[in-house]
Design an enzyme around this catalytic site. Structure first.
Site, PDB file in Angstrom:
ATOM      1  N   LYS A  14      53.591  81.606   6.001  1.00 49.21           N
ATOM      2  CA  LYS A  14      54.180  81.765   4.673  1.00 49.21           C
ATOM      3  C   LYS A  14      55.548  81.087   4.563  1.00 49.21           C
ATOM      4  CE  LYS A  14      55.801  85.693   3.704  1.00 49.21           C
ATOM      5  NZ  LYS A  14      56.884  86.505   3.215  1.00 49.21           N
ATOM      6  N   ARG A  88      56.464  94.664  -3.584  1.00 48.95           N
ATOM      7  CA  ARG A  88      55.829  95.295  -2.429  1.00 48.95           C
ATOM      8  C   ARG A  88      55.059  96.550  -2.796  1.00 48.95           C
ATOM      9  NH1 ARG A  88      58.643  95.311   3.336  1.00 48.95           N
ATOM     10  NH2 ARG A  88      58.973  93.075   3.513  1.00 48.95           N
ATOM     11  N   ARG A 126      48.958  82.440  22.970  1.00 49.21           N
ATOM     12  CA  ARG A 126      50.296  81.891  23.158  1.00 49.21           C
ATOM     13  C   ARG A 126      50.937  82.438  24.437  1.00 49.21           C
ATOM     14  NH1 ARG A 126      53.349  81.857  17.628  1.00 49.21           N
ATOM     15  NH2 ARG A 126      53.802  84.010  18.113  1.00 49.21           N
ATOM     16  N   ARG A 159      54.479  86.974  25.222  1.00 48.38           N
ATOM     17  CA  ARG A 159      55.615  87.622  24.553  1.00 48.38           C
ATOM     18  C   ARG A 159      55.158  88.970  23.993  1.00 48.38           C
ATOM     19  NH1 ARG A 159      58.314  83.191  20.799  1.00 48.38           N
ATOM     20  NH2 ARG A 159      56.485  83.677  19.572  1.00 48.38           N
ATOM     21  N   ARG A 170      50.298  94.868  12.943  1.00 55.66           N
ATOM     22  CA  ARG A 170      51.109  94.198  11.918  1.00 55.66           C
ATOM     23  C   ARG A 170      50.221  93.704  10.775  1.00 55.66           C
ATOM     24  NH1 ARG A 170      53.440  89.582  14.752  1.00 55.66           N
ATOM     25  NH2 ARG A 170      54.092  88.839  12.717  1.00 55.66           N
TER      26      ARG A 170
END
Ligand SMILES: [Zn+2]
Length: 223
Positions: A14, A88, A126, A159, A170
């Protein structure tokens, strides 16, 4: 008037699309998250707002509505804007629609959607070198030697942010929060365009957005 309301799932790129749209349309990128952080940095946010933000909770509709309205009336936003991180909640969406209608502004709502499984596969692939910070991806950009940094031989790590459960959480949290707002906007007859941002590179996604925005005028339903 180029008024865009931008929504994007985590992993949808985004931020990049906001930047491309800003350059292309020459209108300001208005991120409520940035605005709130900036006010806290400058010490102008009310202490209640700071306290709320530090707990990670949402700032009240009233406060955010006020901030956005104030921002949208700045001189640089007279030709248009890209709203990011707002609305939101349904209450905020309702407030925004009234505000826009009151000024005769027709906005376009863009939702950058992603397929969870595609994003999770990409993000969890990743790996990072803890010494030099170089990023690798076990699928698309593997190191020459298994799990070792090409530059310094350090063992690569995942990570914390990239762990699958964290990502899934999330994405689901975003979906839970955003879906009702999008449905509200859609049922209120606003123009809502959903663009799949799962796999294409940023310039391809941007082309899709541009195409969808142009086509939208001639179709009843942008979805
Ligand atoms: Zn390294």
């Amino acid at each position: 008037m180029k008024a865009i309301v931008l929504f994007g799932s985590p992993g949808s790129g985004k931020g990049t699309q906001a930047k491309l749209l800003t350059q292309c349309l020459d209108v300001p990128h208005i991120s409520t998250g940035d605005m709130l952080r900036d006010r806290i940095r400058r010490g102008v946010a009310r202490s209640a707002v700071v306290a709320v933000m530090q707990t990670g909770a949402l700032v009240s509709d009233e406060v955010v509505n006020g901030l956005v309205e104030e921002r949208l009336t700045q001189p640089d936003a007279t030709e248009g804007f890209i709203l990011d991180g707002y609305p939101r909640t349904q209450a905020q969406a309702d407030h925004l629609c009234r505000w826009l209608d009151g000024r005769g502004i027709r906005e376009v709502v863009i939702y950058l959607a992603v397929d969870y499984n595609v994003v999770i596969a990409r993000l969890t692939g990743r790996r990072q070198c803890p010494r030099c910070g170089t990023l690798y991806n076990i699928v698309s950009k593997p190191p020459r030697e298994d799990m070792l940094c090409d530059l310094d031989g350090e063992t690569l790590v995942i990570r914390e942010d990239d762990r699958e459960s964290v990502i899934r959480e999330r994405l689901e949290a975003y979906e839970r929060q955003t879906r009702p707002v999008l449905e509200f906007l859609h049922s209120a007859g606003r123009r809502v365009i959903e663009v799949d941002a799962s796999t294409d590179p940023p310039d391809k996604v941007f082309q899709k957005i541009c195409r969808a925005m142009e086509c939208n005028d001639c179709s009843e339903d942008g979805r």
